[in-house]
Scaffold this motif. Sequence first.
Motif, PDB file in Angstrom:
ATOM      1  N   ALA A  24       0.834  -1.209   0.000  1.00 32.29           N
ATOM      2  CA  ALA A  24       0.000   0.000   0.000  1.00 32.29           C
ATOM      3  C   ALA A  24       0.865   1.255   0.000  1.00 32.29           C
ATOM      4  CB  ALA A  24      -0.941  -0.003   1.204  1.00 32.29           C
ATOM      5  N   ASP A  25       1.950   1.253   0.777  1.00 32.82           N
ATOM      6  CA  ASP A  25       2.859   2.403   0.800  1.00 32.82           C
ATOM      7  C   ASP A  25       3.531   2.611  -0.552  1.00 32.82           C
ATOM      8  OD1 ASP A  25       2.314   2.926   3.465  1.00 32.82           O
ATOM      9  OD2 ASP A  25       4.082   1.846   4.204  1.00 32.82           O
ATOM     10  N   ILE A  26       3.945   1.518  -1.158  1.00 38.13           N
ATOM     11  CA  ILE A  26       4.602   1.609  -2.471  1.00 38.13           C
ATOM     12  C   ILE A  26       3.628   2.139  -3.522  1.00 38.13           C
ATOM     13  CG2 ILE A  26       5.648   0.240  -4.330  1.00 38.13           C
ATOM     14  CD1 ILE A  26       6.778  -1.569  -2.052  1.00 38.13           C
ATOM     15  N   ALA A  27       2.401   1.602  -3.532  1.00 38.67           N
ATOM     16  CA  ALA A  27       1.393   2.054  -4.501  1.00 38.67           C
ATOM     17  C   ALA A  27       1.064   3.527  -4.277  1.00 38.67           C
ATOM     18  CB  ALA A  27       0.138   1.203  -4.403  1.00 38.67           C
ATOM     19  N   ASP A  28       0.934   3.938  -3.022  1.00 37.09           N
ATOM     20  CA  ASP A  28       0.631   5.337  -2.721  1.00 37.09           C
ATOM     21  C   ASP A  28       1.743   6.258  -3.216  1.00 37.09           C
ATOM     22  OD1 ASP A  28      -0.930   7.466  -1.344  1.00 37.09           O
ATOM     23  OD2 ASP A  28       0.872   7.558  -0.089  1.00 37.09           O
ATOM     24  N   THR A  29       2.980   5.874  -2.969  1.00 36.81           N
ATOM     25  CA  THR A  29       4.117   6.679  -3.437  1.00 36.81           C
ATOM     26  C   THR A  29       4.119   6.787  -4.959  1.00 36.81           C
ATOM     27  OG1 THR A  29       5.449   6.079  -1.515  1.00 36.81           O
ATOM     28  CG2 THR A  29       6.644   6.843  -3.464  1.00 36.81           C
ATOM     29  N   GLU A  30       3.897   5.655  -5.632  1.00 38.42           N
ATOM     30  CA  GLU A  30       3.883   5.696  -7.098  1.00 38.42           C
ATOM     31  C   GLU A  30       2.729   6.536  -7.625  1.00 38.42           C
ATOM     32  OE1 GLU A  30       4.299   2.101  -9.281  1.00 38.42           O
ATOM     33  OE2 GLU A  30       6.267   1.679  -8.419  1.00 38.42           O
ATOM     34  N   HIS A  31       1.559   6.442  -6.997  1.00 35.78           N
ATOM     35  CA  HIS A  31       0.418   7.250  -7.447  1.00 35.78           C
ATOM     36  C   HIS A  31       0.736   8.736  -7.308  1.00 35.78           C
ATOM     37  CE1 HIS A  31      -2.650   3.763  -6.807  1.00 35.78           C
ATOM     38  NE2 HIS A  31      -1.930   3.611  -7.894  1.00 35.78           N
ATOM     39  N   ALA A  61       6.121   5.254 -17.082  1.00 30.41           N
ATOM     40  CA  ALA A  61       5.855   4.981 -15.663  1.00 30.41           C
ATOM     41  C   ALA A  61       4.465   4.387 -15.458  1.00 30.41           C
ATOM     42  CB  ALA A  61       6.018   6.264 -14.843  1.00 30.41           C
ATOM     43  N   ILE A  62       3.481   4.907 -16.176  1.00 27.78           N
ATOM     44  CA  ILE A  62       2.120   4.361 -16.061  1.00 27.78           C
ATOM     45  C   ILE A  62       2.086   2.928 -16.576  1.00 27.78           C
ATOM     46  CG2 ILE A  62      -0.207   4.494 -17.030  1.00 27.78           C
ATOM     47  CD1 ILE A  62      -0.016   7.522 -16.757  1.00 27.78           C
ATOM     48  N   SER A  63       2.756   2.675 -17.686  1.00 31.50           N
ATOM     49  CA  SER A  63       2.793   1.329 -18.246  1.00 31.50           C
ATOM     50  C   SER A  63       3.404   0.350 -17.249  1.00 31.50           C
ATOM     51  CB  SER A  63       3.590   1.331 -19.549  1.00 31.50           C
ATOM     52  OG  SER A  63       3.690   0.040 -20.060  1.00 31.50           O
ATOM     53  N   LEU A  66       0.935  -0.058 -14.153  1.00 28.56           N
ATOM     54  CA  LEU A  66      -0.236  -0.893 -14.441  1.00 28.56           C
ATOM     55  C   LEU A  66       0.153  -2.359 -14.622  1.00 28.56           C
ATOM     56  CD1 LEU A  66      -2.267   1.435 -16.832  1.00 28.56           C
ATOM     57  CD2 LEU A  66      -2.733   0.915 -14.427  1.00 28.56           C
ATOM     58  N   SER A  67       1.302  -2.596 -15.233  1.00 24.02           N
ATOM     59  CA  SER A  67       1.777  -3.961 -15.405  1.00 24.02           C
ATOM     60  C   SER A  67       2.035  -4.618 -14.047  1.00 24.02           C
ATOM     61  CB  SER A  67       3.053  -3.971 -16.248  1.00 24.02           C
ATOM     62  OG  SER A  67       3.549  -5.277 -16.367  1.00 24.02           O
ATOM     63  N   ALA A  93     -10.392  -4.402 -15.964  1.00 28.60           N
ATOM     64  CA  ALA A  93     -11.106  -3.876 -17.139  1.00 28.60           C
ATOM     65  C   ALA A  93     -10.851  -2.381 -17.296  1.00 28.60           C
ATOM     66  CB  ALA A  93     -12.603  -4.155 -16.999  1.00 28.60           C
ATOM     67  N   ALA A  94     -10.837  -1.651 -16.195  1.00 29.86           N
ATOM     68  CA  ALA A  94     -10.590  -0.205 -16.256  1.00 29.86           C
ATOM     69  C   ALA A  94      -9.166   0.060 -16.753  1.00 29.86           C
ATOM     70  CB  ALA A  94     -10.803   0.438 -14.881  1.00 29.86           C
ATOM     71  N   ASP A  95      -8.209  -0.726 -16.270  1.00 27.16           N
ATOM     72  CA  ASP A  95      -6.828  -0.552 -16.719  1.00 27.16           C
ATOM     73  C   ASP A  95      -6.680  -0.860 -18.205  1.00 27.16           C
ATOM     74  OD1 ASP A  95      -6.180   0.156 -14.134  1.00 27.16           O
ATOM     75  OD2 ASP A  95      -5.097  -1.695 -13.688  1.00 27.16           O
ATOM     76  N   ALA A  96      -7.366  -1.899 -18.654  1.00 28.06           N
ATOM     77  CA  ALA A  96      -7.303  -2.271 -20.074  1.00 28.06           C
ATOM     78  C   ALA A  96      -7.903  -1.186 -20.958  1.00 28.06           C
ATOM     79  CB  ALA A  96      -8.001  -3.601 -20.302  1.00 28.06           C
TER      80      ALA A  96
END
Length: 97
Positions: A24-31, A61-63, A66-67, A93-96
């Motif tokens: 969660a911390d990693i995802a928050d930082t990346e967001h 970075a987004i690619s 999301l991957s 589905a939203a990411d795709a």
Amino acid sequence: MTVPLPPLPPTADDAYRPGGRSMADIADTEHRQLLGLADQVTDQRLSPERRREVAEVLTAAISRHLSAEEQYLLPAARAALPGSAERVDRELAADAA
């Protein structure tokens, strides 16, 4: 699709947590980093060349982000959280899209 997760080491202590940052911390930082890049892309004070460079970094970075979510985070959530399959499918589905 299920992803085998590595077993946690045995412990009698319920307060045990693996070392390092949480997902969660990693995802928050990346967001936050992605939002900062998006702000730069739309910043009219920057030159068009600089905004184009930032847009290329943002795209990469987004690619990558999301991957990683698709390969690791969402399968782990599906495996660990009962009843999460529908939510995970919506995210995929939203990411795709």
